[in-house]
Design a protein around this motif. Structure first.
Motif: not given
Ligand SMILES: [Zn+2]
Length: 292
Positions: A86-108
């Motif tokens: 990844s050396e030449r690229h920017e490294v950014s964050c895509h969450s910890l475990k792909h959380e459904d923050f808004l609970g749209k599918v999890s219902g939570m």
């Protein structure tokens, strides 16, 4: 007008997450499809990532890599030297475990405390693996709310890249503050646009891998963006696993994989040759934009 304003900037971004991941009712994290197996797999992600990074090297393109922290850990445990690759690229964050923050599918929908815990942990893990500061964020399912944005601000992120803005005559491709969430955090939004038949599409390349789009649909969008959004940023997104498996987690045939790689390579090579555009990383674009 300076020369910098005469170009359209184009970023290639990767959402590096588990194979055919899906949100699941009753849990915050994502599983690989079919979710009934209760598992996470990264085999297709690993192959896809290796291939894309190879292509980016061949075409000499710097990209933005949004890593899900759990996936990054699994890839490292599986023998990939991610910091080197990844050396030449920017490294950014895509969450910890792909959380459904808004609970749209999890219902939570997740509480502020658990959102903060997940994002803080993800950032720590990535900063440890890559030994550099993580400044950009893209939410799973590109779904954010006021709480997620607030946590990103607290955690010192410089930008989010989860929102979608429809391209049109008003579209500038410029970063903007997330005022809708009462925040000054800057948004580098994903574009959505219309194909020649007037059908709406996004800049995620998944539709091409599922055989529902052709590379010219995307190239046409960049060409029209170039006319209306000089100085703006057009962001492409790719899930590496999608080169090798479909949304249901079925492996693609050799023939389909070959086609997917050819399509991706065709897009990269056309972008590389296109007049009036400049390929860039999202962090570098933002840095230049801020001093403009
Ligand atoms: Zn994702």
């Amino acid at each position: 007008m300076t020369k910098i304003d005469e170009l359209l900037y184009v970023a290639i971004s990767l959402d590096i997450d588990p194979d055919a991941n899906s949100a699941v009712e009753g849990r915050h994290d994502a599983l690989s499809s079919p979710t009934e197996h209760g598992k996470i797999t990264i085999g297709a992600c690993k192959r896809g990532l290796q291939k894309i990074l190879e292509l980016l090297d061949i075409y000499d393109i710097d990209a933005t890599l949004f890593y899900e922290a759990r996936t990054a850990q699994m890839l490292v445990a599986d023998g990939m030297n991610l910091p080197k690759l990844s050396e030449r690229h920017e490294v950014s964050c895509h969450s910890l475990k792909h959380e459904d923050f808004l609970g749209k599918v999890s219902g939570m929908p997740m509480e502020e405390e658990s959102i903060e815990e997940a994002i803080t942990k993800a950032k720590d893990i990535l900063e440890n693996i890559f030994e550099r500061d993580i400044k950009g964020f893209r939410a799973p399912y590109t779904r954010i709310n006021r709480t997620v944005v607030k946590v990103l601000e607290w955690q010192g992120f410089l930008y989010d890249s989860s929102e979608t803005v429809t391209m049109g005559t008003e579209w500038t491709g410029d970063p903007f503050p997330l005022e809708i969430f009462d925040s000054n955090l800057l948004e580098l939004a994903l574009p959505s646009f219309h194909d020649t038949k007037g059908k709406r599409m996004s800049s995620y390349l998944w539709a091409i891998f599922e055989g529902r789009r052709v590379s010219s649909d995307y190239i046409d969008a960049v060409l029209s963006a170039r006319d209306v959004a000089k100085g703006g940023l057009f962001i492409f997104s790719i899930h590496p696993w999608h080169l090798y498996a479909d949304c249901q987690g079925n492996p693609f045939t050799m023939e389909q994989i070959k086609k997917n790689l050819e399509n991706l390579e065709s897009i990269l090579s056309q972008l590389k040759q296109m007049q009036g555009i400049q390929l860039t990383r999202q962090d570098k674009y933002l840095k230049n934009w801020l001093v403009k």
